[in-house]
Motif scaffolding. Structure first.
Motif, PDB file in Angstrom:
ATOM      1  N   GLN A   5      51.489  30.674 -22.762  1.00 20.74           N
ATOM      2  CA  GLN A   5      52.161  31.488 -23.500  1.00 20.74           C
ATOM      3  C   GLN A   5      51.401  32.197 -24.263  1.00 20.74           C
ATOM      4  O   GLN A   5      51.359  33.328 -24.373  1.00 20.74           O
ATOM      5  CB  GLN A   5      53.147  30.802 -24.328  1.00 20.74           C
ATOM      6  CG  GLN A   5      54.275  30.071 -23.523  1.00 20.74           C
ATOM      7  CD  GLN A   5      55.150  29.121 -24.109  1.00 20.74           C
ATOM      8  OE1 GLN A   5      55.027  29.018 -25.318  1.00 20.74           O
ATOM      9  NE2 GLN A   5      56.120  28.579 -23.554  1.00 20.74           N
ATOM     10  N   SER A   6      50.261  31.636 -24.719  1.00 18.26           N
ATOM     11  CA  SER A   6      49.168  32.212 -25.591  1.00 18.26           C
ATOM     12  C   SER A   6      48.517  33.491 -24.804  1.00 18.26           C
ATOM     13  O   SER A   6      48.156  34.606 -25.318  1.00 18.26           O
ATOM     14  CB  SER A   6      48.110  31.215 -26.223  1.00 18.26           C
ATOM     15  OG  SER A   6      49.033  30.353 -26.881  1.00 18.26           O
ATOM     16  N   SER A   7      47.997  32.935 -23.529  1.00 18.17           N
ATOM     17  CA  SER A   7      47.413  33.955 -22.422  1.00 18.17           C
ATOM     18  C   SER A   7      48.185  35.272 -22.551  1.00 18.17           C
ATOM     19  O   SER A   7      47.537  36.465 -22.556  1.00 18.17           O
ATOM     20  CB  SER A   7      47.029  33.433 -21.451  1.00 18.17           C
ATOM     21  OG  SER A   7      46.332  34.074 -20.428  1.00 18.17           O
ATOM     22  N   THR A  14      46.471  35.031 -15.737  1.00 16.80           N
ATOM     23  CA  THR A  14      46.822  33.683 -16.491  1.00 16.80           C
ATOM     24  C   THR A  14      47.024  32.435 -15.504  1.00 16.80           C
ATOM     25  O   THR A  14      46.402  31.411 -15.776  1.00 16.80           O
ATOM     26  CB  THR A  14      48.224  33.956 -17.112  1.00 16.80           C
ATOM     27  OG1 THR A  14      48.306  34.891 -17.935  1.00 16.80           O
ATOM     28  CG2 THR A  14      48.749  32.386 -17.777  1.00 16.80           C
ATOM     29  N   ALA A  70      50.665  36.121 -24.220  1.00 13.67           N
ATOM     30  CA  ALA A  70      50.765  36.944 -25.755  1.00 13.67           C
ATOM     31  C   ALA A  70      49.805  37.745 -25.964  1.00 13.67           C
ATOM     32  O   ALA A  70      49.785  38.956 -26.685  1.00 13.67           O
ATOM     33  CB  ALA A  70      51.250  35.990 -26.667  1.00 13.67           C
ATOM     34  N   LEU A  71      48.303  37.471 -25.425  1.00 13.19           N
ATOM     35  CA  LEU A  71      47.242  38.106 -25.710  1.00 13.19           C
ATOM     36  C   LEU A  71      47.168  39.351 -24.900  1.00 13.19           C
ATOM     37  O   LEU A  71      45.976  39.997 -24.849  1.00 13.19           O
ATOM     38  CB  LEU A  71      46.068  37.262 -25.863  1.00 13.19           C
ATOM     39  CG  LEU A  71      45.829  36.112 -26.641  1.00 13.19           C
ATOM     40  CD1 LEU A  71      44.680  35.207 -26.624  1.00 13.19           C
ATOM     41  CD2 LEU A  71      45.854  37.104 -28.135  1.00 13.19           C
ATOM     42  N   GLY A  72      47.917  39.417 -24.091  1.00  9.88           N
ATOM     43  CA  GLY A  72      48.009  40.752 -23.113  1.00  9.88           C
ATOM     44  C   GLY A  72      47.333  40.496 -21.625  1.00  9.88           C
ATOM     45  O   GLY A  72      47.394  41.354 -20.866  1.00  9.88           O
ATOM     46  N   ALA A  73      47.161  39.298 -21.182  1.00 12.06           N
ATOM     47  CA  ALA A  73      46.805  38.843 -20.044  1.00 12.06           C
ATOM     48  C   ALA A  73      47.871  38.984 -19.013  1.00 12.06           C
ATOM     49  O   ALA A  73      49.175  38.781 -19.339  1.00 12.06           O
ATOM     50  CB  ALA A  73      45.979  37.547 -19.802  1.00 12.06           C
TER      51      ALA A  73
END
Length: 335
Positions: free
Chosen positions: A197-199, A209, A201-204
């Motif tokens: 989810q962090s990946s 991902t 959220a950072l635009g990946a």
């Protein structure tokens, strides 16, 4: 007092039960370890026996397995002059080529099932993968004989009716894929969802991902699956023997369209009619195979430890062995 005594008796019974269970499992562990040790000692003894024992093929004529020819002869024979070197090369060559097919197929299949397909379809496909892992090797051999060999024979290249190293490679890849896929799936499913989810959220993108986070984080588990797949490929006998052609001359091992012979197929061929030195030399090949599997597994396990992000030099097996010898040297110097 009665209540306290009763609690004490219950505690003693539980402690006794814990001790019984503990020693029972310890006994089971000893039995399993004893089997492993017994098999290793038996194969080692039977493996070196033909080099020192004299066999009588004709009255008054005695032979034994020639050590020099065992390592240098280009043809495998059962009369004491056979050489295993090209059998070893063919075994490693077919295993390596099968990994070229099975490793990417397994990883991408696992990624497909874990991250892409819907849940209802995942359960169906996962059941199919589990079913493939449980199919006996002889069934793979029959499939190879009836389907793969005719396809290879129809390629327009001169083959032994399709029985060739290429057919063996394809069969080994098919047999290794289910095991690798299952372990790769387990490793990918264990990836923390917060990382994924962090990946995102950072635009990946999903592809970035999947490849960088999911596969990258699950590398250690994927590598464990590859190790088991290699063990399956190195030790397979029945299916390979049915499709590889069993050519006793190993100098053409590099030609995938030529018939070949591996350590396991040479051990299996004609074993029902084997006797004397022709039977015992198969244990010599078995000893070589065990040493090869141990060497390959140790090497791959060391690589697996190295690629682990939490790797510490002090945790490695070889470092612990080296430290053990150093302690012994210090102790001997102190004395």
């Amino acid at each position: 007092m009665d209540s306290l005594e009763k609690k004490k008796n219950i505690y003693e019974r539980k402690r006794l039960l814990d001790q019984v269970v503990k020693y029972f499992f310890f006994f089971l562990a000893l039995v399993c370890a004893s089997f492993v040790i017994f098999i290793a000692v038996f194969i080692t003894y039977k493996g070196i026996y033909p080099f020192f024992h004299n066999y009588s093929l004709v009255e008054g004529n005695y032979i034994h397995q020639d050590i020099g020819k065992f390592f240098t002869n280009t043809r495998w024979l059962y009369d004491g002059t056979g050489g295993m070197f090209f059998l070893l090369l063919t075994t490693l060559y077919t295993t390596l080529l099968s990994l070229v097919i099975s490793v990417p197929t397994s990883i991408f299949t696992a990624l497909l099932l874990v991250r892409i397909v819907p849940k209802f379809l995942k359960s169906i496909l996962q059941s199919a993968v589990d079913l493939l892992a449980s199919i006996p090797s002889v069934i793979y051999g029959l499939f190879g004989t009836g389907v793969i060999c005719p396809i290879v024979a129809s390629l327009g290249v001169d083959t032994y009716g399709g029985r060739s190293i290429l057919s063996g490679v394809i069969v080994l890849a098919m047999m290794s894929i289910p095991t690798m896929t299952t372990l790769s799936m387990n490793a990918m499913e264990a990836v923390d969802q917060k990382l994924i989810q962090s990946s995102i959220a950072l635009g990946a993108s999903n592809a970035q991902t999947n490849f960088k986070i999911v596969i990258g984080t699950a590398t250690s588990g994927i590598f464990a699956g590859i190790i088991l797949g290699i063990g399956r490929a190195l030790g397979e006998a029945t299916a390979v023997q049915m499709v590889i052609g069993n050519n006793s001359l190993g100098t053409s091992f590099y030609n995938v369209f030529a018939p070949g012979n591996t350590l396991t197929s040479a051990m299996l061929a004609g074993i029902g009619e084997a006797a004397g030195i022709g039977y015992d030399t198969r244990f010599s090949l078995g000893l070589v195979l065990i040493l090869v599997i141990l060497a390959v597994s140790s090497l791959l396990s060391a690589i697996k430890e190295r690629i682990n992000p939490n790797y510490k030099k002090e945790d490695s097996f070889f470092y612990k062995i080296k430290s053990l010898f150093r302690k012994k040297e210090v102790t001997s110097d102190g004395k």
